[in-house]
Design a protein around this motif. Structure first.
Motif, PDB file in Angstrom:
ATOM      1  N   HIS A  39      35.276   9.502   7.093  1.00 44.29           N
ATOM      2  CA  HIS A  39      33.901   9.822   6.338  1.00 44.29           C
ATOM      3  C   HIS A  39      32.747   9.661   7.579  1.00 44.29           C
ATOM      4  O   HIS A  39      32.426   8.459   8.047  1.00 44.29           O
ATOM      5  CB  HIS A  39      33.374   9.072   5.215  1.00 44.29           C
ATOM      6  N   TYR A  40      32.395  10.672   8.067  1.00 48.11           N
ATOM      7  CA  TYR A  40      31.242  10.880   9.194  1.00 48.11           C
ATOM      8  C   TYR A  40      31.590   9.710  10.262  1.00 48.11           C
ATOM      9  O   TYR A  40      30.623   9.207  10.755  1.00 48.11           O
ATOM     10  CB  TYR A  40      30.067  10.505   8.422  1.00 48.11           C
ATOM     11  N   VAL A  41      32.729   9.847  10.626  1.00 47.93           N
ATOM     12  CA  VAL A  41      33.134   8.821  11.829  1.00 47.93           C
ATOM     13  C   VAL A  41      32.177   8.951  12.936  1.00 47.93           C
ATOM     14  O   VAL A  41      31.807   7.869  13.624  1.00 47.93           O
ATOM     15  CB  VAL A  41      34.513   8.769  12.053  1.00 47.93           C
ATOM     16  N   PHE A  42      32.149   9.968  13.577  1.00 44.32           N
ATOM     17  CA  PHE A  42      31.524  10.399  14.607  1.00 44.32           C
ATOM     18  C   PHE A  42      30.017  10.050  14.736  1.00 44.32           C
ATOM     19  O   PHE A  42      29.574   9.153  15.408  1.00 44.32           O
ATOM     20  CB  PHE A  42      31.590  12.057  15.135  1.00 44.32           C
ATOM     21  N   TRP A  43      29.375  10.356  13.548  1.00 44.49           N
ATOM     22  CA  TRP A  43      27.961  10.095  13.219  1.00 44.49           C
ATOM     23  C   TRP A  43      27.863   8.636  13.126  1.00 44.49           C
ATOM     24  O   TRP A  43      26.748   8.099  13.782  1.00 44.49           O
ATOM     25  CB  TRP A  43      27.206  10.774  12.308  1.00 44.49           C
ATOM     26  N   VAL A  44      28.527   7.956  12.525  1.00 40.76           N
ATOM     27  CA  VAL A  44      28.420   6.203  12.282  1.00 40.76           C
ATOM     28  C   VAL A  44      28.497   5.661  13.778  1.00 40.76           C
ATOM     29  O   VAL A  44      27.824   4.713  14.134  1.00 40.76           O
ATOM     30  CB  VAL A  44      29.377   5.907  11.247  1.00 40.76           C
ATOM     31  N   CYS A  45      29.753   6.075  14.431  1.00 39.76           N
ATOM     32  CA  CYS A  45      29.787   5.377  15.811  1.00 39.76           C
ATOM     33  C   CYS A  45      28.732   5.928  16.800  1.00 39.76           C
ATOM     34  O   CYS A  45      28.369   4.966  17.336  1.00 39.76           O
ATOM     35  CB  CYS A  45      31.068   5.929  16.230  1.00 39.76           C
TER      36      CYS A  45
END
Length: 200
Positions: A33-39
């Motif tokens: 879930h939204y891995v790129f944005w969280v990272c």
């Protein structure tokens, strides 16, 4: 050792320990879930804090402990609430569907939670801002910039590796019981950190 490498390894040593923020990134990675944005939010937040420390704001935080105190109690409250939600998920949710198949929360809610994990953590001010800022003082201007770039690079490498590397643990989380165990462990971690912040 080169100042850039020094910054890289010192920064990595400070963020690699399993904590509330890292547990959140790991879980988002497992859910996909939204891995790129969280990272990205985690890494950019660290970049801002590292720059602040190297620019001398670490001394300001040391001079005004009220900043750390506010973050400590605010962070404890946030972690206690999130820990309670994790326990509810562990014991009150069926987990009949694989979490990566669930409809994720809105992006803005996920990112606000991510920001809270970063900016309500008092240790981030003491470690990232004060400690990295203090160590950077030993370097001259150009070397200090390299030190900062190295520290920021470590943050990007770590968070993106953790977030996107979590999917390799996917086979372990094919069964609902694995998610219940993970939620329970995250709940315990959050509550432990919350209590430690209040008693610090």
């Amino acid at each position: 050792m080169d100042s850039g490498l020094s910054g890289f390894f010192l920064s990595l040593s400070l963020i690699v320990a399993i904590g509330a923020q890292n547990a959140f990134v790991l879980k988002q990675g497992l859910k996909k879930h939204y891995v790129f944005w969280v990272c990205l939010v985690c890494a950019l937040s660290d970049a801002v804090l590292i720059f602040a420390g190297i620019a001398g704001y670490g001394a300001a935080i040391a001079a005004y402990p009220e900043i750390e105190t506010a973050a400590r109690y605010g962070g404890a409250l946030f972690l206690a609430i999130y820990g309670g939600k994790s326990f509810y998920s562990a014991f009150g949710t069926s987990h009949a569907l694989e979490p990566e198949g669930e409809i994720p929360a809105a992006l803005w809610k996920t990112l606000l939670t991510c920001l809270a994990f970063t900016w309500l953590n008092p240790h981030v001010y003491l470690d990232t801002v004060v400690l990295l800022g203090a160590v950077s003082v030993q370097y001259e201007d150009a070397a200090r910039v390299q030190f900062g770039i190295g520290a920021i690079t470590a943050s990007f490498v770590f968070f993106f590796s953790l977030g996107f590397g979590a999917r390799f643990l996917g086979p372990l989380f094919q069964r609902p019981i694995a998610w219940k165990i993970l939620d329970g462990l995250i709940g315990l971690l959050m509550l432990f950190i919350a209590v430690s912040l209040v008693l610090a």
